[in-house]
Enzyme design. Structure first.
Site, mmCIF file in Angstrom:
data_model
loop_
_atom_site.group_PDB
_atom_site.id
_atom_site.type_symbol
_atom_site.label_atom_id
_atom_site.label_comp_id
_atom_site.label_asym_id
_atom_site.label_seq_id
_atom_site.Cartn_x
_atom_site.Cartn_y
_atom_site.Cartn_z
ATOM 1 N N CYS A 134 -5.359 -0.161 -0.529
ATOM 2 C CA CYS A 134 -5.013 -0.900 -1.742
ATOM 3 C C CYS A 134 -4.871 -2.646 -1.481
ATOM 4 C CB CYS A 134 -4.045 -0.446 -2.476
ATOM 5 S SG CYS A 134 -3.467 -1.350 -3.967
ATOM 6 N N CYS A 137 -2.018 -4.110 -3.819
ATOM 7 C CA CYS A 137 -0.690 -3.722 -3.116
ATOM 8 C C CYS A 137 -0.260 -4.586 -1.898
ATOM 9 C CB CYS A 137 -0.389 -2.294 -3.048
ATOM 10 S SG CYS A 137 -1.491 -1.303 -3.801
ATOM 11 N N ASP A 138 -1.452 -4.545 -0.859
ATOM 12 C CA ASP A 138 -0.867 -5.117 0.299
ATOM 13 C C ASP A 138 -1.580 -6.361 0.841
ATOM 14 O OD1 ASP A 138 0.544 -2.770 0.680
ATOM 15 O OD2 ASP A 138 -1.398 -1.645 1.475
#
Ligand code: NAP
Length: 309
Positions: A134, A137-138
């Site tokens: 993701c 997200c990261d």
């Protein structure tokens, strides 16, 4: 058979637990069947920086522990059991787990989706340690670093484009020499000078002891094997919604996700609601999952009230 519940929630990610918080506060005494991976996909990530309310980043598993406590605080019963069969044709609905059989008047499905993985041992070991599924997200953790993205679909192009905000270079590794992605996404990615492409190639291994240091690649046409150093690997080869229990019972959309009415969590069966990644193949964020979990609990509450009318 235990007494019929007002509401059972399947899944304990942000959607399931937010539904539980709302249903608990609504005095519905919900039962959450948390499944074999309690906490859902967030338990596979490390730092979460984009869930509102946390100035200092929180670890994914810690966020889920807090959500679980919050749900329990409002009277939710949580059992770490896996639902193995459901009967939605007869009301009240029946849910069988490995340990017991339950019945409920309303059912909230929040079983999530699973990112497809390549199936390498190193991939699981390094998940959250430079290996991710993701970018939203990261991606932020990869400022000025070299990243490899695996896949040739829209997700891979989207991830690669997003990652160029942070990375010095993003190399897309695709197993064929044609992208599956839509033309517009392909064009965007090809125009971006930070993105390169390696064709007809697979990742054989992700390298690194406790964090990603590179990938070992194999050219499928020539058989050549070589190593490419990088600090991040994003596997973007699609997601599978966890719908196996419901596939023959509920209407699914053309991508296999549970179909819900627009702006609603109502499914094709009255009294059954779906929230989070099992019905959302677009946003897939913890905060949107939590949002639809809230919607599901409110809609379940209205449904239960309507049973008395
Ligand atoms: P997808 O379209 O199924 O593409 C998956 C990609 O991963 C394909 O290129 C596939 O290769 C590759 N792949 C699959 N298994 C692999 C493996 N084991 N090893 C190496 N490569 C593998 O999945 P997606 O990209 O997640 O998209 C899913 C749907 O959501 C699509 O309909 C897409 O249009 C949509 N979507 C749209 C957007 C957008 O419009 N912004 C963004 C994301 C997703 P092959 O090509 O060789 O099969």
């Amino acid at each position: 058979m235990p007494p019929v519940r007002k509401v059972i929630i399947l899944g304990s990610g942000p959607a399931g637990l937010t539904a539980a918080i709302y249903a608990g506060r609504g005095n519905l005494v919900p039962l959450v069947l948390a499944g074999s991976q309690p906490g859902g996909q967030l338990t596979l990530t490390t730092l979460v920086e984009n869930f509102p309310g946390f100035v200092d980043p929180i670890m994914g598993p810690d966020l889920m522990t807090v959500m679980r406590k919050q749900a329990e605080h409002f009277g939710t019963e949580i059992r770490d059991e896996d639902a193995v069969a459901v009967d939605l044709r007869v009301h009240p609905f029946t849910v069988k787990t490995t340990d017991a059989t339950y019945q409920s008047q309303a059912l909230i499905i929040a079983t999530g989706a699973s990112a497809k993985l390549l199936g390498l041992e190193s991939e699981r070991r390094l998940l959250g340690r430079g290996m991710s599924t993701c970018a939203t997200c990261d991606g932020f953790f990869f400022k000025d670093q070299e990243i490899v993205v695996v896949g040739g679909g829209d997700s891979a192009m989207e991830e690669a484009l997003f990652l160029t905000k942070f990375a010095t270079h993003v190399e897309v590794i695709h197993r064929r020499n044609h992208l599956r992605a839509s033309k517009i996404m392909q064009d965007r990615a090809r125009r971006n000078e930070t993105i390169g492409f390696t064709w007809d190639t697979v990742v054989e291994e992700i390298l690194g002891a406790d964090k990603v240091a590179g990938v070992r690649l194999r050219d499928l046409k020539t058989g050549a094997v070589w190593e490419r150093p990088c600090q991040g690997v994003f596997v973007a080869i699609g997601h599978t919604p966890n719908t196996e229990l419901f596939a023959d019972l509920l209407e699914l959309n053309d991508r296999g996700y549970i179909a819900t009415r627009p702006w609603s969590t109502v499914t094709s069966i009255s009294g059954v609601f779906a929230a989070g990644d099992v019905q959302d193949n677009v946003f897939r964020q913890a905060v949107t999952a939590a949002g639809t979990g809230c919607m599901a609990a409110m809609e379940a509450e209205r449904y239960l009230e309507s049973l008395h009318d």
